[in-house]
Design an enzyme around this catalytic site. Sequence first.
Site, PDB file in Angstrom:
ATOM      1  N   HIS A   1       0.851  -1.187   0.000  1.00 26.57           N
ATOM      2  CA  HIS A   1       0.000   0.000   0.000  1.00 26.57           C
ATOM      3  C   HIS A   1       0.889   1.240   0.000  1.00 26.57           C
ATOM      4  O   HIS A   1       2.076   1.174   0.350  1.00 26.57           O
ATOM      5  CB  HIS A   1      -0.895   0.008   1.242  1.00 26.57           C
ATOM      6  CG  HIS A   1      -1.954  -1.043   1.237  1.00 26.57           C
ATOM      7  ND1 HIS A   1      -3.080  -0.959   2.028  1.00 26.57           N
ATOM      8  CD2 HIS A   1      -2.072  -2.201   0.543  1.00 26.57           C
ATOM      9  CE1 HIS A   1      -3.841  -2.008   1.833  1.00 26.57           C
ATOM     10  NE2 HIS A   1      -3.252  -2.791   0.936  1.00 26.57           N
TER      11      HIS A   1
ATOM     12  N   GLU B   1       1.143   3.889   1.928  1.00 25.49           N
ATOM     13  CA  GLU B   1       1.779   4.270   3.192  1.00 25.49           C
ATOM     14  C   GLU B   1       2.913   3.324   3.554  1.00 25.49           C
ATOM     15  O   GLU B   1       3.980   3.751   4.001  1.00 25.49           O
ATOM     16  CB  GLU B   1       0.737   4.296   4.321  1.00 25.49           C
ATOM     17  CG  GLU B   1      -0.353   5.326   4.131  1.00 25.49           C
ATOM     18  CD  GLU B   1      -1.542   4.828   3.313  1.00 25.49           C
ATOM     19  OE1 GLU B   1      -2.564   5.536   3.289  1.00 25.49           O
ATOM     20  OE2 GLU B   1      -1.473   3.742   2.692  1.00 25.49           O
TER      21      GLU B   1
ATOM     22  N   CYS C   1      -5.700   2.345   5.770  1.00 25.69           N
ATOM     23  CA  CYS C   1      -6.381   1.117   6.181  1.00 25.69           C
ATOM     24  C   CYS C   1      -5.782   0.665   7.519  1.00 25.69           C
ATOM     25  O   CYS C   1      -4.769   1.206   7.965  1.00 25.69           O
ATOM     26  CB  CYS C   1      -6.202   0.045   5.105  1.00 25.69           C
ATOM     27  SG  CYS C   1      -4.551  -0.689   5.072  1.00 25.69           S
TER      28      CYS C   1
ATOM     29  N   CYS D   1      -2.008  -0.161   7.285  1.00 21.50           N
ATOM     30  CA  CYS D   1      -1.166   1.022   7.120  1.00 21.50           C
ATOM     31  C   CYS D   1      -1.129   1.861   8.393  1.00 21.50           C
ATOM     32  O   CYS D   1      -0.080   2.393   8.764  1.00 21.50           O
ATOM     33  CB  CYS D   1      -1.648   1.847   5.938  1.00 21.50           C
ATOM     34  SG  CYS D   1      -1.395   1.012   4.359  1.00 21.50           S
TER      35      CYS D   1
END
Length: 161
Positions: A58, A60, A88, A91
């Site tokens: 992801h 991040e 999320c 993250c």
Amino acid sequence: MPDSSDEDHRFLREAVRLSRERMEAGFGGPFGAIIVQNGKVLAEGWNEVTSALDPTAHAEVTAIRRACHAVGDFSLPGATIYSSCEPCPMCLAAIYWARLERLVFANTRGQASDIGFDDALIYDEMPKHPMHRRLATTHLPLAEADAVFDAWVKKADKIAY
């Protein structure tokens, strides 16, 4: 919550620009992140889930990995992460583990859900006892595992984190 500054707007717009650029280039979903410390960009990250075949890639997380590598440490105290979307659960946990000082985001998790990125299941599952989650889970205590933890406690040259 600290007041947003011109700097916050500038770096957040850059994270959003990055999210669009990398999405359009085919790297993955519409997410971007930038990590800044003392007004300097340490690293950028974008969603690479589909291009790297990595469900943990992801924006991040990729930004945190690059920033930690750039500073030569697993911790980013005093840094801010600018994310195009509310992180999320994975993250968010990574942000805490990296000890980032601040998070600034644009789109919300509700907006992400509206376009097919729904984290509700994970948020709902996290507070449950491990044996009551949807994921089939077995707790199998092992003496060997206990011994590894005991060795960690006694390890003189460990680096705590």
